[in-house]
Structures are given as structure tokens and as C-alpha cells.
Write an enzyme that holds these catalytic residues in place. Structure first.
Site, PDB file in Angstrom:
ATOM      1  N   LYS A 201       0.863  -1.177   0.000  1.00 21.23           N
ATOM      2  CA  LYS A 201       0.000   0.000   0.000  1.00 21.23           C
ATOM      3  C   LYS A 201       0.893   1.218   0.000  1.00 21.23           C
ATOM      4  O   LYS A 201       1.713   1.414   0.908  1.00 21.23           O
ATOM      5  CB  LYS A 201      -0.883  -0.017   1.241  1.00 21.23           C
ATOM      6  CG  LYS A 201      -1.714   1.235   1.395  1.00 21.23           C
ATOM      7  CD  LYS A 201      -2.748   1.072   2.482  1.00 21.23           C
ATOM      8  CE  LYS A 201      -3.544   2.347   2.656  1.00 21.23           C
ATOM      9  NZ  LYS A 201      -4.586   2.195   3.663  1.00 21.23           N
ATOM     10  N   ARG A 211     -10.701  10.021   2.107  1.00 18.93           N
ATOM     11  CA  ARG A 211     -10.592  10.608   3.452  1.00 18.93           C
ATOM     12  C   ARG A 211     -11.779  11.499   3.761  1.00 18.93           C
ATOM     13  O   ARG A 211     -12.115  11.701   4.919  1.00 18.93           O
ATOM     14  CB  ARG A 211      -9.236  11.298   3.602  1.00 18.93           C
ATOM     15  CG  ARG A 211      -8.134  10.244   3.566  1.00 18.93           C
ATOM     16  CD  ARG A 211      -6.742  10.788   3.649  1.00 18.93           C
ATOM     17  NE  ARG A 211      -5.789   9.681   3.454  1.00 18.93           N
ATOM     18  CZ  ARG A 211      -4.496   9.834   3.290  1.00 18.93           C
ATOM     19  NH1 ARG A 211      -3.973  11.046   3.309  1.00 18.93           N
ATOM     20  NH2 ARG A 211      -3.714   8.792   3.119  1.00 18.93           N
ATOM     21  N   LYS A 254      -2.385  -1.557  -3.899  1.00 20.67           N
ATOM     22  CA  LYS A 254      -3.150  -0.325  -3.833  1.00 20.67           C
ATOM     23  C   LYS A 254      -2.265   0.907  -3.891  1.00 20.67           C
ATOM     24  O   LYS A 254      -1.252   0.902  -3.192  1.00 20.67           O
ATOM     25  CB  LYS A 254      -3.903  -0.372  -2.512  1.00 20.67           C
ATOM     26  CG  LYS A 254      -4.672   0.819  -2.140  1.00 20.67           C
ATOM     27  CD  LYS A 254      -5.239   0.584  -0.794  1.00 20.67           C
ATOM     28  CE  LYS A 254      -6.021   1.794  -0.402  1.00 20.67           C
ATOM     29  NZ  LYS A 254      -6.442   1.714   0.960  1.00 20.67           N
TER      30      LYS A 254
HETATM   31  C1  PBG Z   1      -7.408   2.992   5.623  1.00 19.44           C
HETATM   32  C2  PBG Z   1      -7.667   3.001   4.165  1.00 19.44           C
HETATM   33  C3  PBG Z   1      -7.514   4.035   3.233  1.00 19.44           C
HETATM   34  C4  PBG Z   1      -8.002   3.561   2.023  1.00 19.44           C
HETATM   35  C5  PBG Z   1      -8.416   2.256   2.251  1.00 19.44           C
HETATM   36  N1  PBG Z   1      -8.179   1.919   3.576  1.00 19.44           N
HETATM   37  C6  PBG Z   1      -7.059   5.421   3.404  1.00 19.44           C
HETATM   38  C7  PBG Z   1      -5.681   5.745   3.703  1.00 19.44           C
HETATM   39  O1  PBG Z   1      -4.809   4.883   3.853  1.00 19.44           O
HETATM   40  O2  PBG Z   1      -5.446   6.936   3.870  1.00 19.44           O
HETATM   41  C8  PBG Z   1      -8.091   4.332   0.752  1.00 19.44           C
HETATM   42  C9  PBG Z   1      -9.120   3.845  -0.207  1.00 19.44           C
HETATM   43  C10 PBG Z   1      -9.476   4.796  -1.274  1.00 19.44           C
HETATM   44  O3  PBG Z   1      -8.846   5.840  -1.484  1.00 19.44           O
HETATM   45  O4  PBG Z   1     -10.461   4.486  -1.976  1.00 19.44           O
HETATM   46  N2  PBG Z   1      -6.115   2.910   6.039  1.00 19.44           N
END
Ligand code: PBG
Length: 329
Positions: A201, A211, A254
Site C-alpha cells: 500500500k 478521506r 493499492k
Molecule cells: C485505511 C484506508 C484508506 C483507504 C483504504 N483503507 C485510506 C488511507 O490509507 O489513507 C483508501 C481507499 C481509497 O482511497 O479508496 N487505512
């Protein structure tokens, strides 16, 4: 043997010929639909930066699940917006937490049993500071503490499994969390619950709209001390190897489109099932272009999803899941 014997266009002449030799398939069952669950009843609050995406109360989420099942979508990924947030993110593992409530309601919904129910195991939606772990302040700075966070994540995953999650998906990027979650699940009698780890990630600007949707923006600093640097492919492979060693049953990559090379490299390296998350920013930027009439909505949507499958993802988490499934039906 080249032209005029070889004519590549011969096999492109009709849609049936093209369909016969199509290398990449895309089916509704490959798609996972994310839902943002909020308190209340009858609530459907639009997320302004993500057209067609809502914060949904549990009853509304149940209706969405019924529709998703009807469309043949593979599963749901659940995020929670708790009633209240605190330093530790208590709402993530509470017996009556918002995602836990949704899971119980979905388990009682016959149609939803056709769907794989995946719970996002992270603290950032539940902490008052918006970080994915426990904060230690030092002078002007701060640190997101790795090891103390592990037990909170493990607790979260266990409570989600007990509430009915088919799969738990840690997205925090703390080191060692897959092992900690596996151990806790096994000890709690959930040895059969798989872990889908967000193995690579990246710290990405493309999470911006999420967010807003999940109300999880960090209140100070950013996530670069735990999420990966977007420049690093080899490091992503190490993350994947470690997560699989720790017991990840599936991995999630991701974002998707800006990192298709990482998806491809992962596919060639490991044999576990791989998902890719077409994140909020990928969805919103396409929508922005649709709204201006700059891109053809249906074609661009399918092409974007196909590119992710072609890169090697078995399944795709996407906010387009319902729209795409309708087109693919
Ligand atoms: C939580 C999380 C996030 C996303 C999925 N799980 C946000 C982040 O890491 O700031 C992002 C998903 C999206 O942008 O669609 N940690």
C-alpha cells in the site's frame, strides 16, 4: 512470414471474432464494492468528491448488499464511520461498533450470503488523530507506534470475524500485523477466517476523496512513515513476501492504475490470489472527466478495470462495481 500473409486485422473484423480471442475477462464476480457505514437509519449522505458514493446507515447498506448480490458482484468491503472517535480508535473493535453492526445485519440478509463480506481492519477511521496506529508524541514530533498498534488491530480483526466477516483486510501497514492478526484469530476460534492483507500500500495522493468519505484524514503529519514510497517496486515485493510468510491468504495492491507494474510483478512472483484496489482518486478523476464530457463513461470505466485485470489482478475493489456489473450483465 509477414504482410500480406499476416494480417492482424483479420481477427478484429467482427465482435464475435474479437470475443473469441479476448485474452482478459472481466465479470461482476471479480468486483468488490466498498461501502461506508454510518450511524442512524435511512441515511444516504452523498460524498461530494465521489459521485454515486454515499455514507450509508446499516439499513441502507443492507439494501445496497441486496442489489450487489442481484448484480452478481463478488463481495463488499466495509468501512465504518463511528459515532465517536478517540485516541486509540476504540470504535474499531467495540462489540457494537458500526462495522460489527453492519456485519450482523448483513449476515441476517439471505441475499448478502452470496457476497464475500470483507472488513477493513484499520484504526484511522476511528482515531481522533486520523492515523492508523497508536501515537507517541515526542517534543514537536510524533511517532505512529508499531508494536502497541498490533494488538489493537488484532482485536479489531477478531471482533469483525466474530460479527460475521468472511475475510479481514488489514490496511494499516504496521510491520508484523498479519502474524499478530493470524495468531489472535486462531486463538479466538476463527482459524478459518482468511486474511486479505494490503501488502503493498503506497502513500498516495489518490486516497484524497476516501478521506472525505471515511472522515479519516490525518489531523497532523502524513502517512509516509508507514505507507510505502511510490518509487519502490523491490520494497513492495519484500512487503508481499513478508505478509505471505506471516500468513496472508490473499494480498491487495493499492492504488491500482498508477501501480499496474507492481500488480504485474506481484503476479509473476507469488501464487496467492491478488486483488487490486482502484482507489477513490482513480474513481473521482474519471468521474470528473465524465462530468465534463471529456471521456465516454462506460468505455473508460470498463477499460480501466480491464487494465487492472490484464496486469494480473484476480479481483478488483472498485467504486464502479455496481455500474460495471450492470454493463457486464
Ligand atoms: C485505511 C484506508 C484508506 C483507504 C483504504 N483503507 C485510506 C488511507 O490509507 O489513507 C483508501 C481507499 C481509497 O482511497 O479508496 N487505512
Amino acid at each position: 512470414m509477414t504482410f500480406p500473409i499476416q494480417r492482424m486485422r483479420r481477427m478484429r473484423r467482427t465482435e464475435s471474432l474479437r470475443a473469441l480471442v479476448r485474452e482478459t475477462t472481466l465479470e461482476p464476480g471479480d468486483l468488490i464494492y466498498p461501502l461506508f457505514i454510518c450511524p442512524g437509519a435511512g441515511v444516504r449522505t452523498p460524498v461530494s468528491s465521489m459521485p454515486g458514493v454515499f455514507n450509508l446507515s446499516v439499513d441502507e447498506a443492507v439494501s445496497e448488499a441486496e442489489e450487489a448480490a442481484q448484480l452478481g458482484i463478488g463481495g463488499l468491503l466495509l468501512f465504518g464511520l463511528p459515532e465517536a472517535k478517540d485516541e486509540q480508535g476504540t470504535g474499531a473493535w467495540e462489540e457494537n461498533g458500526i462495522v460489527q453492526q453492519a456485519l450482523r445485519a448483513l449476515r441476517k440478509t439471505p441475499a448478502a450470503n452470496k457476497l464475500v463480506l470483507i472488513a477493513d481492519a484499520c484504526l484511522c477511521e476511528y482515531t481522533s488523530h486520523g492515523h492508523c496506529g497508536v501515537i507517541a508524541k515526542s517534543g514537536d514530533g510524533f511517532d505512529v507506534e508499531n508494536d502497541p498498534t498490533l494488538q489493537l488491530l488484532a482485536r479489531t480483526a477478531v471482533s469483525q470475524a466474530q460479527a460475521g466477516a468472511d475475510v479481514v483486510a488489514p490496511s494499516d501497514m504496521m510491520d508484523g500485523r498479519v502474524a499478530a492478526i493470524r495468531k489472535a484469530l486462531d486463538a479466538a476460534g476463527s482459524a478459518q477466517t482468511p486474511i486479505l492483507s494490503y501488502a503493498s500500500k503506497f502513500a498516495s495522493a489518490f486516497y484524497g476523496p476516501f478521506r472525505e468519505a471515511a472522515d479519516s484524514a490525518p489531523q497532523f503529519g502524513d502517512r509516509r512513515s508507514y505507507q510505502m514510497d511510490g518509487a519502490n517496486l523491490r520494497e513492495a515485493m519484500r512487503e508481499i513476501d513478508l505478509d505471505i510468510e506471516e500468513g496472508a491468504d490473499m494480498i491487495l495492491m493499492k492504488p491500482a492504475m498508477p501501480y499496474l507494474d507492481v500488480v504485474r510483478a506481484a503476479r509473476e512472483r507469488v501464487d496467492v490470489p491478488i486483488g487490486a484496489y482502484q482507489v477513490s482518486g482513480e474513481y473521482s478523476m474519471l468521474h470528473a472527466a465524465f462530468q465534463r464530457g471529456w471521456l465516454d463513461r462506460n468505455r473508460a470505466m470498463i477499460e480501466s478495470l480491464q487494465s487492472i485485470r490484464r496486469a494480473g489482478a484476480d479481483f478488483i475493489v472498485t467504486y464502479f462495481a455496481k455500474d460495471a456489473a450492470k454493463l457486464l450483465a
